[in-house]
Design a protein around this motif. Structure first.
Motif, PDB file in Angstrom:
ATOM      1  N   LEU A  52     -13.476  22.440   0.746  1.00 28.61           N
ATOM      2  CA  LEU A  52     -12.385  22.660  -0.287  1.00 28.61           C
ATOM      3  C   LEU A  52     -11.553  21.506  -0.785  1.00 28.61           C
ATOM      4  CD1 LEU A  52     -10.746  26.088   0.960  1.00 28.61           C
ATOM      5  CD2 LEU A  52     -12.160  25.546  -1.186  1.00 28.61           C
ATOM      6  N   GLU A  68     -15.159  35.099  16.158  1.00 28.10           N
ATOM      7  CA  GLU A  68     -15.255  35.930  15.111  1.00 28.10           C
ATOM      8  C   GLU A  68     -15.211  35.029  13.827  1.00 28.10           C
ATOM      9  OE1 GLU A  68     -12.565  35.887  12.958  1.00 28.10           O
ATOM     10  OE2 GLU A  68     -11.341  34.532  14.156  1.00 28.10           O
ATOM     11  N   PHE A  69     -15.747  35.669  12.734  1.00 27.19           N
ATOM     12  CA  PHE A  69     -15.776  34.602  11.494  1.00 27.19           C
ATOM     13  C   PHE A  69     -15.096  35.344  10.149  1.00 27.19           C
ATOM     14  CE2 PHE A  69     -19.218  33.327  14.071  1.00 27.19           C
ATOM     15  CZ  PHE A  69     -19.123  31.904  14.154  1.00 27.19           C
ATOM     16  N   LEU A  70     -14.409  36.470  10.685  1.00 28.24           N
ATOM     17  CA  LEU A  70     -13.607  37.440   9.441  1.00 28.24           C
ATOM     18  C   LEU A  70     -12.531  36.565   8.694  1.00 28.24           C
ATOM     19  CD1 LEU A  70     -12.283  40.064  12.175  1.00 28.24           C
ATOM     20  CD2 LEU A  70     -14.549  39.944  10.931  1.00 28.24           C
ATOM     21  N   CYS A 120      -6.228  30.045  10.155  1.00 30.07           N
ATOM     22  CA  CYS A 120      -7.236  29.433  10.767  1.00 30.07           C
ATOM     23  C   CYS A 120      -7.416  28.050  10.453  1.00 30.07           C
ATOM     24  CB  CYS A 120      -8.497  30.507  10.672  1.00 30.07           C
ATOM     25  SG  CYS A 120      -8.489  32.057  11.340  1.00 30.07           S
ATOM     26  N   LEU A 121      -7.708  27.998   8.957  1.00 31.59           N
ATOM     27  CA  LEU A 121      -8.372  26.651   8.356  1.00 31.59           C
ATOM     28  C   LEU A 121      -7.358  25.415   9.074  1.00 31.59           C
ATOM     29  CD1 LEU A 121     -10.818  27.937   7.291  1.00 31.59           C
ATOM     30  CD2 LEU A 121     -10.120  26.847   5.106  1.00 31.59           C
ATOM     31  N   TRP A 161      -5.760  24.306   1.050  1.00 31.27           N
ATOM     32  CA  TRP A 161      -6.071  25.256   1.908  1.00 31.27           C
ATOM     33  C   TRP A 161      -5.113  25.567   2.985  1.00 31.27           C
ATOM     34  CZ3 TRP A 161      -6.993  22.557   6.313  1.00 31.27           C
ATOM     35  CH2 TRP A 161      -7.191  21.225   6.129  1.00 31.27           C
ATOM     36  N   ARG A 179      -3.907  28.346  -9.239  1.00 28.95           N
ATOM     37  CA  ARG A 179      -5.032  28.900  -8.907  1.00 28.95           C
ATOM     38  C   ARG A 179      -5.968  29.146  -9.979  1.00 28.95           C
ATOM     39  NH1 ARG A 179      -5.480  30.256  -3.359  1.00 28.95           N
ATOM     40  NH2 ARG A 179      -3.432  30.274  -2.554  1.00 28.95           N
ATOM     41  N   PRO A 186      -0.024  27.622   1.796  1.00 23.38           N
ATOM     42  CA  PRO A 186       0.296  26.452   0.697  1.00 23.38           C
ATOM     43  C   PRO A 186       1.286  26.802  -0.348  1.00 23.38           C
ATOM     44  CG  PRO A 186      -2.116  26.830   1.049  1.00 23.38           C
ATOM     45  CD  PRO A 186      -1.497  27.770   1.667  1.00 23.38           C
ATOM     46  N   GLY A 245      -7.437  25.177  -5.916  1.00 27.07           N
ATOM     47  CA  GLY A 245      -6.184  25.888  -5.793  1.00 27.07           C
ATOM     48  C   GLY A 245      -5.247  24.803  -5.211  1.00 27.07           C
ATOM     49  N   LYS A 277     -13.453  27.221  -5.475  1.00 25.88           N
ATOM     50  CA  LYS A 277     -12.648  27.535  -6.327  1.00 25.88           C
ATOM     51  C   LYS A 277     -11.167  26.451  -6.026  1.00 25.88           C
ATOM     52  CE  LYS A 277     -12.684  32.168  -7.282  1.00 25.88           C
ATOM     53  NZ  LYS A 277     -13.339  32.889  -6.063  1.00 25.88           N
ATOM     54  N   LEU A 333     -15.819  24.389   5.982  1.00 27.34           N
ATOM     55  CA  LEU A 333     -15.041  25.123   4.930  1.00 27.34           C
ATOM     56  C   LEU A 333     -13.991  24.171   4.539  1.00 27.34           C
ATOM     57  CD1 LEU A 333     -15.266  28.798   6.039  1.00 27.34           C
ATOM     58  CD2 LEU A 333     -16.692  27.826   4.367  1.00 27.34           C
ATOM     59  N   ASN A 351     -15.339  26.474  10.278  1.00 24.82           N
ATOM     60  CA  ASN A 351     -13.945  26.307   9.724  1.00 24.82           C
ATOM     61  C   ASN A 351     -13.675  24.906   9.091  1.00 24.82           C
ATOM     62  OD1 ASN A 351     -13.225  28.975   9.584  1.00 24.82           O
ATOM     63  ND2 ASN A 351     -11.791  29.023  11.494  1.00 24.82           N
ATOM     64  N   PHE A 411      -0.893  33.208   1.745  1.00 23.48           N
ATOM     65  CA  PHE A 411      -1.890  31.977   1.708  1.00 23.48           C
ATOM     66  C   PHE A 411      -3.123  32.232   0.641  1.00 23.48           C
ATOM     67  CE2 PHE A 411      -5.709  32.451   4.157  1.00 23.48           C
ATOM     68  CZ  PHE A 411      -5.300  33.703   5.036  1.00 23.48           C
ATOM     69  N   LYS A 412      -3.254  33.481   0.407  1.00 21.97           N
ATOM     70  CA  LYS A 412      -4.288  34.070  -0.483  1.00 21.97           C
ATOM     71  C   LYS A 412      -4.158  35.451  -0.788  1.00 21.97           C
ATOM     72  CE  LYS A 412      -7.899  35.784   2.725  1.00 21.97           C
ATOM     73  NZ  LYS A 412      -8.914  35.368   3.154  1.00 21.97           N
TER      74      LYS A 412
HETATM   75  C1  UDX Z   1     -10.989  31.632   7.435  1.00 18.58           C
HETATM   76  C2  UDX Z   1     -12.513  31.847   7.514  1.00 18.58           C
HETATM   77  O1  UDX Z   1     -13.154  31.816   5.949  1.00 18.58           O
HETATM   78  C3  UDX Z   1     -13.175  32.813   8.321  1.00 18.58           C
HETATM   79  O2  UDX Z   1     -14.581  32.547   8.333  1.00 18.58           O
HETATM   80  C4  UDX Z   1     -12.677  32.459   9.515  1.00 18.58           C
HETATM   81  O3  UDX Z   1     -12.830  33.643  10.606  1.00 18.58           O
HETATM   82  C5  UDX Z   1     -11.041  32.490   9.624  1.00 18.58           C
HETATM   83  O4  UDX Z   1     -10.642  31.482   8.620  1.00 18.58           O
HETATM   84  P1  UDX Z   1      -9.373  33.199   6.192  1.00 18.58           P
HETATM   85  O5  UDX Z   1      -8.244  32.376   6.655  1.00 18.58           O
HETATM   86  O6  UDX Z   1      -8.929  34.606   6.088  1.00 18.58           O
HETATM   87  O7  UDX Z   1     -10.699  32.877   6.811  1.00 18.58           O
HETATM   88  O8  UDX Z   1      -9.178  32.599   4.571  1.00 18.58           O
HETATM   89  P2  UDX Z   1     -10.387  31.980   3.589  1.00 18.58           P
HETATM   90  O9  UDX Z   1     -10.662  33.245   2.651  1.00 18.58           O
HETATM   91  O10 UDX Z   1     -11.502  31.331   4.286  1.00 18.58           O
HETATM   92  O11 UDX Z   1      -9.384  31.021   2.745  1.00 18.58           O
HETATM   93  C6  UDX Z   1      -8.893  29.873   3.294  1.00 18.58           C
HETATM   94  C7  UDX Z   1      -8.159  28.919   2.393  1.00 18.58           C
HETATM   95  O12 UDX Z   1      -8.755  28.531   1.637  1.00 18.58           O
HETATM   96  C8  UDX Z   1      -6.916  29.816   1.641  1.00 18.58           C
HETATM   97  O13 UDX Z   1      -5.795  29.015   1.639  1.00 18.58           O
HETATM   98  C9  UDX Z   1      -7.742  29.957   0.280  1.00 18.58           C
HETATM   99  O14 UDX Z   1      -6.580  30.362  -0.695  1.00 18.58           O
HETATM  100  C10 UDX Z   1      -8.404  28.829   0.376  1.00 18.58           C
HETATM  101  N1  UDX Z   1      -9.597  29.090  -0.938  1.00 18.58           N
HETATM  102  C11 UDX Z   1     -10.642  29.290  -0.442  1.00 18.58           C
HETATM  103  C12 UDX Z   1      -9.527  28.101  -1.937  1.00 18.58           C
HETATM  104  O15 UDX Z   1      -8.553  27.501  -2.352  1.00 18.58           O
HETATM  105  N2  UDX Z   1     -10.529  28.126  -2.697  1.00 18.58           N
HETATM  106  C13 UDX Z   1     -11.926  28.822  -2.333  1.00 18.58           C
HETATM  107  O16 UDX Z   1     -12.728  28.836  -3.117  1.00 18.58           O
HETATM  108  C14 UDX Z   1     -11.633  29.762  -0.982  1.00 18.58           C
END
Ligand code: UDX
Length: 442
Positions: free
Chosen positions: A224, A160-162, A269-270, A265, A421, A340, A262, A260, A220, A217, A329-330
């Motif tokens: 970041l 999944e990539f949710l 997941c990440l 991350w 942020r 974080p 912040g 963005k 991504l 992941n 976390f977001k």
């Molecule tokens: C992530 C992946 O995006 C998703 O595809 C995977 O299936 C699961 O892990 P998620 O954990 O929901 O999803 O969070 P995501 O929106 O990707 O953000 C991850 C982290 O990066 C958060 O801490 C968020 O605040 C941070 N982030 C994200 C930033 O600091 N800046 C950005 O521009 C985007």
């Protein structure tokens, strides 16, 4: 949220599906498959979670999930059970959506996947397809196959990539569907379940499919880490990171998403997946130093935010009262795993600060969960700011932008804001008399 009516593409049959685990992945997956017209039984072993679902309450905060689940229940496509064995009865496809937490050495703990596979093994219908949706290390499909030990049952990887907070939209309209299996026919059948999405399809072997999930992941996270490190550089040379990133984003090869800066991350997941991939690489004798650097750089970012707060308090937070806005976390999730925001808040406490925190998803409670035990929890953002020497914005909840900042100003002991942020308008708050520090901007 208004749902488009679902349904399968013409000619594609309704299938009987079981989903094991009603968490952040299993619940949106089950509701989406039901929306596509399949008959889905969702198994959840935790009684409180199951009761919530049965009474129409969502056990997680996820935009649009309540409508999608209600639609499935109303049409009879989605039902719930406490027993995985019962769920797999009659199912042609069984999705494993159980947790894969992190062990202390960074590797993924597969005990829930293994236990679920063991539990259902002898109860699976002849010819059933088991689908690994949980994020699992390379080679796990083979492990599940061995645990199930049935030559008539195929195991397919379908990561999944949710994203939390947008999981419903991401499930209904995914960027891509990845299916990995040695059994090409089983892979094609799993892909067919998602035909209604019209998403690009990648059919490959299980090892490649499992690697795609970690690689996504890890990429991504690395993106970041670069963005946050760049923001740090911008502060040093006097550049505005937002404009620098705008200049980068217009390059189509880079794009605007995930640019963005912040507080670092985090999430479920990440952090887990980057460490797991590093572990996988080391075990394979491959030194993935770039990824190790991205992880180290993320730790530095947390420390940079803490330093900004110390600076805002005149060099030390020891004995200072601090207001904190945001602990998840977001935004748009209630998830505080590897947050974080929470890590920074707790770090400030460890440095001697008294932290008064507000988060829209956290109720002040007499006996808070362990991760919140060191913090003072406030019922609203103003109370969190009261008598504070600095206000630290840690999660990008949109509602923080629309507060009465003249009231915040009058409540604080010292009107200083650290905006991790870049959520607020620096010139507007400075005009009101606040000292303001963002990330990568003057
Ligand atoms: C992530 C992946 O995006 C998703 O595809 C995977 O299936 C699961 O892990 P998620 O954990 O929901 O999803 O969070 P995501 O929106 O990707 O953000 C991850 C982290 O990066 C958060 O801490 C968020 O605040 C941070 N982030 C994200 C930033 O600091 N800046 C950005 O521009 C985007």
């Amino acid at each position: 949220m208004t749902l488009r009516s679902g349904g399968r593409p013409p000619g594609s049959p309704a299938r009987r599906v079981a989903v094991i685990g009603a968490g952040y992945v299993g619940l949106p997956t089950a509701a989406t498959l039901a929306h596509f017209g399949h008959t889905v039984v969702l198994a959840e072993r935790e009684p409180a979670r199951l009761d919530a679902l049965r009474s129409g309450r969502m056990p997680i905060v996820e935009v649009g999930l309540d409508d999608l689940v209600a639609e499935g229940v109303a049409t009879g496509s989605l039902s719930f059970t406490g027993s995985a064995v019962e769920a797999v009865r009659g199912a042609e496809f069984v999705f494993l959506c159980v947790a894969t937490p992190q062990r202390s050495d960074g590797s993924a703990d597969l005990s829930f996947v293994e236990a679920a596979a063991k539990e259902i093994a002898t109860h699976l219908e002849p010819g059933a397809v088991v689908v690994n949706k949980s994020t699992v290390p390379v080679g796990s499909a083979t492990m599940v196959e061995q645990v199930i030990g049935r030559p008539d049952v195929s195991v397919v990887s379908n990561p999944e990539f949710l994203r939390e907070g947008t999981a419903v939209v991401d499930s209904l309209k995914p960027d891509r569907i990845v299916v990995g299996a040695d059994d090409a026919a089983a892979a094609a059948e799993v892909a067919g379940l998602f035909g209604a999405t019209g998403a690009p399809l990648i059919v490959t072997d299980a090892t490649t499919s499992e690697t795609i999930k970690y690689a996504s992941n890890a990429f991504l996270a690395t993106k970041l880490s670069f963005v946050n490190a760049l923001a740090g550089l911008c502060e040093e040379v006097g550049a505005d990171a937002r404009d620098v990133l705008l200049g980068l984003g217009y390059d189509k090869r880079i794009g605007f998403e995930f640019l963005k800066p912040g507080p670092g991350w985090g999430g479920s997941c990440l952090p887990k997946d980057t460490r797991a991939l590093l572990h996988i690489a080391r075990q394979a004798g491959y030194e993935f130093s770039l990824l190790a650097g991205a992880i180290a750089s993320n730790d530095e970012q947390l420390a940079r935010v803490v330093s900004k707060v110390e600076e805002a308090c005149g060099g030390s937070v020891d004995g200072a009262t601090l207001g904190v806005w945001g602990l998840t976390f977001k935004a748009n999730t209630d998830d505080r795993r590897d947050s974080p925001s929470l890590q920074i808040a707790r770090h400030l406490v460890a440095l001697g600060a008294r932290v008064q925190a507000f988060d829209p998803t956290v109720e002040p409670q007499p006996d808070p969960p362990e991760d919140l035990a060191d913090l003072g929890l406030c019922p609203d953002p103003y109370e969190a700011a009261a008598k504070a020497r600095a206000l630290v914005v840690l999660t990008e909840w949109d509602e923080f932008r629309w507060l009465d900042f003249s009231r915040v100003f009058s409540l604080m002991a010292r009107p200083a804001i650290v905006d991790a942020r870049n959520l607020l308008d620096p010139s507007a708050v400075r005009r009101m008399g606040f000292r303001y520090a963002g990330i990568g901007r003057q």
